[in-house]
Design an enzyme around this catalytic site. Structure first.
Site, PDB file in Angstrom:
ATOM      1  N   GLY A   7      25.276  42.454  48.392  1.00 52.63           N
ATOM      2  CA  GLY A   7      24.034  43.209  48.274  1.00 52.63           C
ATOM      3  C   GLY A   7      24.004  44.525  49.029  1.00 52.63           C
ATOM      4  O   GLY A   7      23.125  45.355  48.783  1.00 52.63           O
TER       5      GLY A   7
ATOM      6  N   LEU B  29      27.701  49.479  47.007  1.00 48.05           N
ATOM      7  CA  LEU B  29      27.259  50.550  46.116  1.00 48.05           C
ATOM      8  C   LEU B  29      26.269  50.041  45.064  1.00 48.05           C
ATOM      9  O   LEU B  29      25.177  50.595  44.883  1.00 48.05           O
ATOM     10  CB  LEU B  29      28.488  51.153  45.431  1.00 48.05           C
ATOM     11  CG  LEU B  29      28.248  52.109  44.274  1.00 48.05           C
ATOM     12  CD1 LEU B  29      27.648  53.409  44.754  1.00 48.05           C
ATOM     13  CD2 LEU B  29      29.561  52.385  43.528  1.00 48.05           C
TER      14      LEU B  29
ATOM     15  N   TYR C 195      44.073  41.651  42.405  1.00 51.83           N
ATOM     16  CA  TYR C 195      42.640  41.880  42.217  1.00 51.83           C
ATOM     17  C   TYR C 195      42.258  41.725  40.745  1.00 51.83           C
ATOM     18  O   TYR C 195      41.271  41.077  40.411  1.00 51.83           O
ATOM     19  CB  TYR C 195      42.316  43.304  42.694  1.00 51.83           C
ATOM     20  CG  TYR C 195      40.882  43.729  42.511  1.00 51.83           C
ATOM     21  CD1 TYR C 195      40.501  44.483  41.406  1.00 51.83           C
ATOM     22  CD2 TYR C 195      39.910  43.407  43.456  1.00 51.83           C
ATOM     23  CE1 TYR C 195      39.193  44.895  41.237  1.00 51.83           C
ATOM     24  CE2 TYR C 195      38.594  43.820  43.296  1.00 51.83           C
ATOM     25  CZ  TYR C 195      38.241  44.569  42.185  1.00 51.83           C
ATOM     26  OH  TYR C 195      36.943  44.981  42.005  1.00 51.83           O
TER      27      TYR C 195
END
Lengths: 380, 321
Positions: free
Chosen positions: A39, A42, A168
């Site tokens: 939260g 960005l 990732y």
């Protein structure tokens, strides 16, 4: 962690009946409690702003913005504790271990493992706690390295991702695998969005990270401050679709409330609004009033020259969505490519918008945003 | 090659399964194990590898220097189709626990076990070791992705820590100590069980599919001997296909004939063409294996089938089914 609205009563165990909220997607009413992981990042901050200042949130809803300081989502126990405490009905899952090009290249293992754990903890605990819907956040970097363009939502698994950040990328892709399996086994419609290059306030402006817009902003600011040339990595010819974090936040809320598919959705400006890195450089330089030399270091990689994403699915659902409404009397279609806060007399934060009209004339506009007094350094 | 010098302690996860038992036999009865080595065969009864704590406890107890990682949640076609979520999650947890705990405990090498079912559904044949070029088949994508991610994890371990953990990719396996459950839909063990019953009950043998599907079958004991070679000698991170060559591909009908002959079954054989054949052909290329071991002799198919059927008949009551 921030909870909104602020008059929220203390978070003790309430007698909460999940069966009420399971009806949400069918249109019936029940109090929504939305947990936003990541939260403070960005996108999280942009969603917070839309919820609090643009009536993005509705009456009776509770919005909880979680940061890594509140809970380490790599831990199954800590994740459960968060869900036990907040009892969300919905989750916007933004939390991740992120880094730039170079850190990814060195630590694919950590990026793979930590993100798989975070994602599995959030998705699995959501399912256990009867969360009606989870909207996760993927990235265009998860797409296959070798593919045809423009990319659309159906090709994500059709080949290996780029070597530089496969850890990732695979971890993010597996969110989609997990979502599909949740739907197949339990009928849950957890889903995901795929934004293109994001930018906005509250970003991580680390230069080494190699994220285009925030890196440019930081470098240009320093170049001007120190009176040095601006060094841009790459040739400037690479093409990107930029999406402003506030637009993304508005779309995220639409996805949360209305988008009913399990298959993810690309959130991006259209192919026609693709810009070169040089276009972005010019705009940032203009915004800062930087008039020094700009050097394109072609020894540095451009990354992919073009990775156009197709936003047809978004346009099918929302043909009239306007990216970055900017209310300065311009009839033509416009879009913002950059916003940053400047501090004027240490009291007021102003968002500086730059946008291009189709004629490529750059226009700068100002819009004050409300803020308590801050002790930040001047940006310019 | 950076060979490990010192007493090897090898932990075999999934030690009570088809491949685990074959490795145990090769180690104990064929001098597959060497002097001074310790071999530990772990089963799910002792340790639930889905749990991080139990995995760590097993590593603390046994302190392995090497690991052969065979443990997995496996099922047949129908269970996979219904429970892709469980197959994904449980296998990811098992694999992450084993690989990560191995790294933490300084394990020199881990050899994991993949499967040809992890390859892309749409691909060119013969398949070789590049497995990430497309989505796996819809029916068992949960299991398939979890296995593929072993390879991703291995590559990342090498990149970040220089560890050469690797994996093997067998084709269709068979042998003693298998799971002979018919519903599971594994070709050979299913056939063996059905033929045994057909003979015992004097009924026709019902085979699913047309019998035309082509497969490369590998005997579990051959696989075990190759596993030991991979553990000791194979120095790459990229996985290696362990299979007979393309020239030894057989139709399901040829397998049926061999099993019938092994049991002396002379009744009627019915091919139920309403049932799916699965993929008609999924030829795997064993060129890499042949490059390393040009002279490796696979057990002749009929001999391997006979040994397996004899074992099954002798152990019918206790066999897993």
């Amino acid at each position: 962690m921030k909870i909104w609205p602020p008059s929220e009563p203390s978070l003790q165990e309430t007698d909460f009946n999940y069966s009420d909220t399971r009806e949400q997607m069918n249109g019936s009413v029940g109090p929504m409690r939305v947990l936003v992981t990541g939260g403070s990042g960005l996108v999280g901050r942009a969603i917070e702003r839309v919820v609090k200042e643009e009536s993005g949130g509705r009456e009776g809803e509770t919005w909880i913005f979680l940061s890594s300081k509140d809970a380490n989502l790599m831990s199954a126990e800590e994740t459960r504790a968060v869900f036990q405490k907040h009892r969300p009905t919905h989750v916007i899952h933004l939390a991740a271990m992120v880094g730039g090009l170079f850190r990814n290249m060195r630590q694919n293992l950590d990026f793979w493992r930590n993100n798989v754990h975070i994602n599995d903890n959030v998705l699995h605990t959501s399912q256990e706690f009867g969360v009606v819907k989870v909207v996760s956040c993927l990235s265009t970097c998860v797409f296959p390295d070798k593919t045809t363009y423009p990319i659309d939502e159906t090709v994500m698994h059709n080949g290996a991702p780029h070597e530089s950040n496969y850890g990732y990328a695979y971890a993010k892709r597996m969110i989609d695998v997990h979502n599909r399996a949740l739907f197949q086994q339990y009928g849950l419609k957890y889903t995901a969005v795929i934004p293109t290059n994001m930018f906005g306030p509250h970003d991580n402006y680390n230069i080494e990270d190699g994220h285009v817009m925030p890196g440019l902003i930081h470098k240009t600011y320093l170049a001007k401050k120190e009176g040095k040339p601006l060094q841009v990595w790459g040739s400037g010819r690479a093409l990107r679709q930029f999406i402003y974090s506030l637009d993304l936040a508005r779309l995220f809320l639409w996805v949360l409330r209305e988008y009913d598919e399990v298959e993810p959705i690309i959130l991006s400006v259209g192919e026609e609004d693709e810009l070169t890195v040089k276009d972005a450089v010019d705009a940032v330089a203009e915004a800062f009033g930087f008039e020094g030399e700009v050097i394109y270091d072609t020894s540095k990689s451009d990354g992919q020259i073009k990775k156009t994403a197709n936003n047809a699915k978004l346009r099918k659902y929302l043909p009239d969505f306007k990216f970055t409404p900017f209310k300065q009397g311009d009839q033509h279609k416009r879009f913002s490519i950059y916003v940053f806060p400047i501090l004027v007399k240490r009291r007021i934060l102003i968002d500086v918008f730059l946008f291009f009209q189709p004629s490529r004339r750059l226009v700068i506009g100002l819009q004050p945003i409300m803020t308590p007094s801050v002790n930040e350094d001047l940006f310019i």
